[in-house]
Motif scaffolding. Structure first.
Motif, PDB file in Angstrom:
ATOM      1  N   ALA A  83       0.830  -1.209   0.000  1.00  0.00           N
ATOM      2  CA  ALA A  83       0.000   0.000   0.000  1.00  0.00           C
ATOM      3  C   ALA A  83       0.864   1.259   0.000  1.00  0.00           C
ATOM      4  CB  ALA A  83      -0.936  -0.007   1.201  1.00  0.00           C
ATOM      5  N   ALA A  84       1.934   1.261   0.786  1.00  0.00           N
ATOM      6  CA  ALA A  84       2.828   2.422   0.839  1.00  0.00           C
ATOM      7  C   ALA A  84       3.531   2.625  -0.498  1.00  0.00           C
ATOM      8  CB  ALA A  84       3.848   2.254   1.960  1.00  0.00           C
ATOM      9  N   SER A  85       3.917   1.542  -1.149  1.00  0.00           N
ATOM     10  CA  SER A  85       4.569   1.644  -2.453  1.00  0.00           C
ATOM     11  C   SER A  85       3.600   2.203  -3.495  1.00  0.00           C
ATOM     12  CB  SER A  85       5.086   0.282  -2.901  1.00  0.00           C
ATOM     13  OG  SER A  85       6.109  -0.155  -2.041  1.00  0.00           O
ATOM     14  N   ASP A  86       2.355   1.730  -3.469  1.00  0.00           N
ATOM     15  CA  ASP A  86       1.339   2.247  -4.392  1.00  0.00           C
ATOM     16  C   ASP A  86       1.122   3.736  -4.155  1.00  0.00           C
ATOM     17  OD1 ASP A  86       1.033  -0.292  -5.426  1.00  0.00           O
ATOM     18  OD2 ASP A  86      -0.843  -0.705  -4.356  1.00  0.00           O
ATOM     19  N   SER A  87       1.052   4.125  -2.894  1.00  0.00           N
ATOM     20  CA  SER A  87       0.851   5.531  -2.547  1.00  0.00           C
ATOM     21  C   SER A  87       2.015   6.384  -3.043  1.00  0.00           C
ATOM     22  CB  SER A  87       0.702   5.662  -1.025  1.00  0.00           C
ATOM     23  OG  SER A  87       0.564   6.998  -0.650  1.00  0.00           O
ATOM     24  N   ALA A  88       3.236   5.920  -2.831  1.00  0.00           N
ATOM     25  CA  ALA A  88       4.413   6.672  -3.281  1.00  0.00           C
ATOM     26  C   ALA A  88       4.419   6.798  -4.801  1.00  0.00           C
ATOM     27  CB  ALA A  88       5.692   6.004  -2.790  1.00  0.00           C
ATOM     28  N   ARG A  89       4.079   5.728  -5.506  1.00  0.00           N
ATOM     29  CA  ARG A  89       4.037   5.791  -6.976  1.00  0.00           C
ATOM     30  C   ARG A  89       2.992   6.800  -7.454  1.00  0.00           C
ATOM     31  NH1 ARG A  89       5.262   0.380  -6.757  1.00  0.00           N
ATOM     32  NH2 ARG A  89       3.087  -0.252  -6.636  1.00  0.00           N
ATOM     33  N   ASN A  90       1.831   6.780  -6.817  1.00  0.00           N
ATOM     34  CA  ASN A  90       0.779   7.727  -7.196  1.00  0.00           C
ATOM     35  C   ASN A  90       1.222   9.166  -6.935  1.00  0.00           C
ATOM     36  OD1 ASN A  90      -0.931   5.684  -8.031  1.00  0.00           O
ATOM     37  ND2 ASN A  90      -1.976   5.539  -6.069  1.00  0.00           N
ATOM     38  N   LEU A  91       1.878   9.396  -5.808  1.00  0.00           N
ATOM     39  CA  LEU A  91       2.364  10.736  -5.506  1.00  0.00           C
ATOM     40  C   LEU A  91       3.455  11.168  -6.482  1.00  0.00           C
ATOM     41  CD1 LEU A  91       2.337  10.623  -1.625  1.00  0.00           C
ATOM     42  CD2 LEU A  91       1.060  12.225  -3.060  1.00  0.00           C
ATOM     43  N   GLU A  92       4.317  10.231  -6.877  1.00  0.00           N
ATOM     44  CA  GLU A  92       5.355  10.552  -7.853  1.00  0.00           C
ATOM     45  C   GLU A  92       4.722  11.026  -9.163  1.00  0.00           C
ATOM     46  OE1 GLU A  92       7.531   6.882  -7.953  1.00  0.00           O
ATOM     47  OE2 GLU A  92       8.734   7.420  -6.204  1.00  0.00           O
ATOM     48  N   LYS A  93       3.645  10.364  -9.572  1.00  0.00           N
ATOM     49  CA  LYS A  93       2.951  10.779 -10.791  1.00  0.00           C
ATOM     50  C   LYS A  93       2.332  12.159 -10.622  1.00  0.00           C
ATOM     51  CE  LYS A  93       1.823   6.094 -12.243  1.00  0.00           C
ATOM     52  NZ  LYS A  93       0.758   5.095 -12.354  1.00  0.00           N
ATOM     53  N   LEU A  94       1.714  12.373  -9.456  1.00  0.00           N
ATOM     54  CA  LEU A  94       1.092  13.671  -9.205  1.00  0.00           C
ATOM     55  C   LEU A  94       2.128  14.796  -9.183  1.00  0.00           C
ATOM     56  CD1 LEU A  94      -1.543  12.844  -6.430  1.00  0.00           C
ATOM     57  CD2 LEU A  94      -1.995  13.589  -8.781  1.00  0.00           C
ATOM     58  N   VAL A  95       3.256  14.545  -8.546  1.00  0.00           N
ATOM     59  CA  VAL A  95       4.302  15.563  -8.468  1.00  0.00           C
ATOM     60  C   VAL A  95       4.811  15.897  -9.868  1.00  0.00           C
ATOM     61  CG1 VAL A  95       6.687  15.978  -7.720  1.00  0.00           C
ATOM     62  CG2 VAL A  95       5.009  15.099  -6.100  1.00  0.00           C
ATOM     63  N   GLY A  96       4.990  14.893 -10.679  1.00  0.00           N
ATOM     64  CA  GLY A  96       5.493  15.128 -12.032  1.00  0.00           C
ATOM     65  C   GLY A  96       4.503  15.837 -12.930  1.00  0.00           C
ATOM     66  N   ASN A  97       3.205  15.641 -12.665  1.00  0.00           N
ATOM     67  CA  ASN A  97       2.173  16.225 -13.521  1.00  0.00           C
ATOM     68  C   ASN A  97       1.519  17.461 -12.928  1.00  0.00           C
ATOM     69  OD1 ASN A  97       2.528  14.126 -15.354  1.00  0.00           O
ATOM     70  ND2 ASN A  97       0.994  12.853 -14.368  1.00  0.00           N
ATOM     71  N   ALA A  98       1.898  17.842 -11.722  1.00  0.00           N
ATOM     72  CA  ALA A  98       1.228  18.940 -11.033  1.00  0.00           C
ATOM     73  C   ALA A  98       1.540  20.276 -11.689  1.00  0.00           C
ATOM     74  CB  ALA A  98       1.642  18.985  -9.569  1.00  0.00           C
ATOM     75  N   PRO A  99       0.505  21.128 -11.793  1.00  0.00           N
ATOM     76  CA  PRO A  99       0.801  22.475 -12.268  1.00  0.00           C
ATOM     77  C   PRO A  99       1.681  23.177 -11.233  1.00  0.00           C
ATOM     78  CG  PRO A  99      -1.570  22.191 -11.818  1.00  0.00           C
ATOM     79  CD  PRO A  99      -0.870  20.912 -11.480  1.00  0.00           C
ATOM     80  N   GLY A 100       2.580  23.959 -11.692  1.00  0.00           N
ATOM     81  CA  GLY A 100       3.497  24.636 -10.782  1.00  0.00           C
ATOM     82  C   GLY A 100       4.774  23.853 -10.572  1.00  0.00           C
ATOM     83  N   ALA A 101       4.833  22.655 -11.128  1.00  0.00           N
ATOM     84  CA  ALA A 101       6.051  21.851 -11.016  1.00  0.00           C
ATOM     85  C   ALA A 101       7.132  22.497 -11.869  1.00  0.00           C
ATOM     86  CB  ALA A 101       5.795  20.420 -11.497  1.00  0.00           C
ATOM     87  N   PRO A 102       8.358  22.506 -11.378  1.00  0.00           N
ATOM     88  CA  PRO A 102       9.426  23.090 -12.188  1.00  0.00           C
ATOM     89  C   PRO A 102       9.631  22.267 -13.451  1.00  0.00           C
ATOM     90  CG  PRO A 102      10.300  22.102 -10.178  1.00  0.00           C
ATOM     91  CD  PRO A 102       8.805  21.990 -10.120  1.00  0.00           C
ATOM     92  N   ALA A 103      10.059  22.922 -14.475  1.00  0.00           N
ATOM     93  CA  ALA A 103      10.344  22.215 -15.721  1.00  0.00           C
ATOM     94  C   ALA A 103      11.460  21.212 -15.467  1.00  0.00           C
ATOM     95  CB  ALA A 103      10.760  23.220 -16.791  1.00  0.00           C
ATOM     96  N   PRO A 104      11.462  20.085 -16.185  1.00  0.00           N
ATOM     97  CA  PRO A 104      12.480  19.057 -15.951  1.00  0.00           C
ATOM     98  C   PRO A 104      13.903  19.571 -16.115  1.00  0.00           C
ATOM     99  CG  PRO A 104      10.828  18.293 -17.521  1.00  0.00           C
ATOM    100  CD  PRO A 104      10.516  19.723 -17.211  1.00  0.00           C
ATOM    101  N   TRP A 105      14.087  20.575 -16.931  1.00  0.00           N
ATOM    102  CA  TRP A 105      15.432  21.096 -17.166  1.00  0.00           C
ATOM    103  C   TRP A 105      15.810  22.184 -16.165  1.00  0.00           C
ATOM    104  CZ3 TRP A 105      14.257  26.074 -17.950  1.00  0.00           C
ATOM    105  CH2 TRP A 105      13.014  26.365 -18.511  1.00  0.00           C
ATOM    106  N   ALA A 106      14.875  22.653 -15.339  1.00  0.00           N
ATOM    107  CA  ALA A 106      15.123  23.766 -14.421  1.00  0.00           C
ATOM    108  C   ALA A 106      16.267  23.469 -13.430  1.00  0.00           C
ATOM    109  CB  ALA A 106      13.867  24.156 -13.685  1.00  0.00           C
ATOM    110  N   PRO A 107      16.322  22.299 -12.801  1.00  0.00           N
ATOM    111  CA  PRO A 107      17.445  22.043 -11.879  1.00  0.00           C
ATOM    112  C   PRO A 107      18.787  22.095 -12.588  1.00  0.00           C
ATOM    113  CG  PRO A 107      15.698  20.456 -11.512  1.00  0.00           C
ATOM    114  CD  PRO A 107      15.345  21.228 -12.757  1.00  0.00           C
ATOM    115  N   MET A 108      18.825  21.628 -13.828  1.00  0.00           N
ATOM    116  CA  MET A 108      20.071  21.628 -14.583  1.00  0.00           C
ATOM    117  C   MET A 108      20.510  23.072 -14.853  1.00  0.00           C
ATOM    118  SD  MET A 108      20.961  19.854 -18.226  1.00  0.00           S
ATOM    119  CE  MET A 108      19.768  20.820 -19.109  1.00  0.00           C
ATOM    120  N   MET A 109      19.561  23.917 -15.162  1.00  0.00           N
ATOM    121  CA  MET A 109      19.892  25.305 -15.430  1.00  0.00           C
ATOM    122  C   MET A 109      20.494  25.974 -14.196  1.00  0.00           C
ATOM    123  SD  MET A 109      19.346  25.760 -18.576  1.00  0.00           S
ATOM    124  CE  MET A 109      19.423  27.531 -18.727  1.00  0.00           C
TER     125      MET A 109
END
Length: 115
Positions: A83-109
């Protein structure tokens, strides 16, 4: 925009907590598995002992009860870990798709600017 950034930070915080919980559950499961294996070895050794005295019989019963408890705890820990693994996976998807998330290249910049 600020609301979306706050939402993203909240999701990141939840993801960190979910990952910490998953790691703690993995450690708990490993400890339970070790204890169960030790009980199995002890019970096997007691069954090898051919002495039929009451002390060994009582000890076998006690260890068999401990083994059953460990097996139940292991099953419950596996369920919670899943259950915890499923929850973490779902949150990972939400974090990646959330509005306001930094662009994937932003940390590199940021690293290039500091370099």
């Amino acid at each position: 925009m600020i609301g979306k950034e706050k939402e993203h930070r909240a999701l990141v915080t939840l993801l960190r907590i979910a990952r910490e919980e998953r790691a703690a559950l993995r450690e708990d499961l490993a400890e339970i598995c070790d204890a169960r294996q030790a009980a199995e070895l002890c019970l096997a050794q007691l069954h090898k002992d051919t002495g039929a005295n009451e002390r060994l019989a009582a000890r076998r019963l006690k260890i068999a009860a401990m083994l059953a408890t460990y097996e139940q705890a292991e099953e419950e820990a596996r369920r919670k870990l899943s259950a915890a693994s499923d929850s973490a996976r779902n949150l990972e998807k939400l974090v990646g798709n959330a509005p306001g998330a930094p662009a994937p290249w932003a940390p590199m910049m940021g690293r290039l600017a500091c370099g």
